[in-house]
Design an enzyme around this catalytic site. Structure first.
Site, PDB file in Angstrom:
ATOM      1  N   CYS A 112       5.057 -13.849  -4.301  1.00 62.48           N
ATOM      2  CA  CYS A 112       3.601 -12.785  -3.721  1.00 62.48           C
ATOM      3  C   CYS A 112       3.646 -11.401  -4.702  1.00 62.48           C
ATOM      4  O   CYS A 112       2.412 -11.240  -5.103  1.00 62.48           O
ATOM      5  CB  CYS A 112       2.587 -12.526  -2.736  1.00 62.48           C
ATOM      6  SG  CYS A 112       2.480 -14.564  -1.886  1.00 62.48           S
ATOM      7  N   HIS A 256      -2.893  -7.659  -1.905  1.00 62.01           N
ATOM      8  CA  HIS A 256      -2.549  -8.780  -1.770  1.00 62.01           C
ATOM      9  C   HIS A 256      -3.323 -10.047  -1.147  1.00 62.01           C
ATOM     10  O   HIS A 256      -3.651  -9.316  -0.249  1.00 62.01           O
ATOM     11  CB  HIS A 256      -1.148  -9.167  -2.019  1.00 62.01           C
ATOM     12  CG  HIS A 256      -1.505 -10.757  -1.910  1.00 62.01           C
ATOM     13  ND1 HIS A 256      -1.713 -11.476  -2.813  1.00 62.01           N
ATOM     14  CD2 HIS A 256      -0.098 -11.349  -1.222  1.00 62.01           C
ATOM     15  CE1 HIS A 256      -0.753 -12.721  -2.697  1.00 62.01           C
ATOM     16  NE2 HIS A 256       0.342 -12.870  -1.587  1.00 62.01           N
ATOM     17  N   ASN A 285      -4.726 -17.874  -0.534  1.00 65.01           N
ATOM     18  CA  ASN A 285      -3.904 -17.114  -1.399  1.00 65.01           C
ATOM     19  C   ASN A 285      -3.360 -17.837  -2.458  1.00 65.01           C
ATOM     20  O   ASN A 285      -2.719 -18.872  -3.337  1.00 65.01           O
ATOM     21  CB  ASN A 285      -3.026 -17.045  -0.365  1.00 65.01           C
ATOM     22  CG  ASN A 285      -1.386 -16.348  -0.570  1.00 65.01           C
ATOM     23  OD1 ASN A 285      -1.308 -15.547  -1.905  1.00 65.01           O
ATOM     24  ND2 ASN A 285      -0.759 -16.220   0.064  1.00 65.01           N
TER      25      ASN A 285
END
Ligand code: COA
Length: 328
Positions: A112, A256, A285
């Site tokens: 990520c 994030h 996500n």
């Protein structure tokens, strides 16, 4: 030096998977998912839609807004944990799809944190004597291909998407760089809390690895949560302490988009909750695509003006983390 962001783009697949849909697939509820994560829906790619397909669409959107042709790119970096295949790299596949000329193409795997790792790398290469003039940095993920749809503790969290950023060095020493400051780091001691165990050289695909669901995301949720908050807050504090600009100039903080509870814990510790951008309820996500999607939403909706500062921060499997203070 004159290295600026001249374009952003994003792509999300058409199909939406809502919490109500997930209620029919595993033993979960909309109430559980929203209260633990903030996520309401996520986009899921078609079976025949690849990571490079999504990456190419995001790249084309960014090229259009930048007003440049793909054949003027010198560097293409794709961050992904779901490449189309182990090799060739996804960047070369995107290069072909968007009609770019021969140039440097490689993938980055920092989970990520990948888009921020990619922007740091591109900036370093552009600022070096190699003098790359135009770079395309993409975060693209088909996480639905590595999610275990029978595991309620992970399948509710992730979505598919791609986002792209185009950098250009205009060669004018008077133009301030987009890169105001950055932190990039990792700690491999935490590698086992978030991983996909099989499919690499340590455990090549076998009947056993497939039967045991080892080609899917495995995650220790609570430990990941705790490390995520800690690493993101520390990385932001480092940049805030080093910053030579008044903090009011930071118009947006883009963490994030893993989980609303992580985002709000970071926002509370940084004491800037009103400046924190979040859209996790609409995408879930999307790993390395998430920060790029936020940047593109802000850019296209006119919520970024020249001279604004944006504090971006991410963490991911590895564990990797990065924070980047962007001058718009
Ligand atoms: N629906 C309903 N119940 C669920 C569920 C779901 N989708 N997923 C897990 N549960 C259950 C668990 O089985 C557990 O039940 P038990 O107590 O009977 O064993 C219970 O809910 C609590 O699980 P727990 O893991 O303690 O929940 P939590 O409050 O920590 O929330 C996460 C779980 C995954 C949402 C949270 O740990 C988290 O956000 N972690 C970080 C994840 C992340 O961001 N990863 C990406 C990194 S880039």
């Amino acid at each position: 030096m004159g290295i600026r962001i001249i374009g952003t783009g994003r792509y999300t697949p058409e199909r939406l998977l809502t919490n109500a849909d997930l209620e029919k697939m595993v033993d979960t509820s909309d109430e559980w998912i929203v209260s633990r994560t903030g996520i309401k829906e996520r986009h899921i790619a078609r079976p025949d839609e690849t990571t490079s397909d999504m990456a190419a669409k995001a790249a084309e959107a960014a090229l259009e807004i930048a007003g440049i042709n793909a054949d003027t790119l010198d560097l293409i970096i794709v961050s992904t944990v779901t490449p189309d295949m182990p090799f060739p790299n996804t960047a070369t596949i995107v290069q072909k799809k968007i009609g770019a000329a021969p140039c440097v193409c490689f993938d980055i795997e920092a989970a990520c944190s990948g888009l921020l790792y990619g922007l740091n790398t591109a900036y370093g290469m552009m600022a070096s004597p190699l003098k790359y003039k135009r770079a395309l940095v993409i975060g693209a993920e088909k996480l639905s291909s590595i999610v275990d749809w029978t595991d309620r503790s992970t399948c509710v969290l992730f979505g598919d998407a791609a986002a792209a950023v185009i950098l250009e060095n205009d060669g004018d020493p008077e133009t301030p760089d987009f890169y105001a400051d950055g932190v990039v780091s990792a700690n491999g001691n935490y590698g086992d809390i978030l991983q996909m165990p099989a499919g690499g050289s340590a455990m090549p695909a076998s009947h056993e690895s497939v039967d045991n669901h080892l080609h899917f995301i495995k995650m220790g949720g609570p430990k990941t949560f705790q490390l995520a908050v800690h690493s993101m807050v520390e990385a932001c504090r480092t940049l805030i302490e080093r910053a030579t600009i008044p903090l009011e100039k930071i118009r947006w903080v883009i963490p994030h988009q893993a989980n609303w509870r992580i985002i709000s814990a970071v926002a509370a510790r940084l004491d800037m909750p009103e400046r924190v951008y979040q859209n996790v309820e609409r995408y879930g996500n999307t790993s390395s695509a998430s920060i790029g999607i936020c940047l593109d939403e802000l850019n296209r909706s006119g919520q970024l003006e020249k001279g604004d500062y944006v504090l971006t921060v991410s963490f991911g499997a590895g564990l990797t983390w990065s924070a980047l203070l962007i001058r718009w």
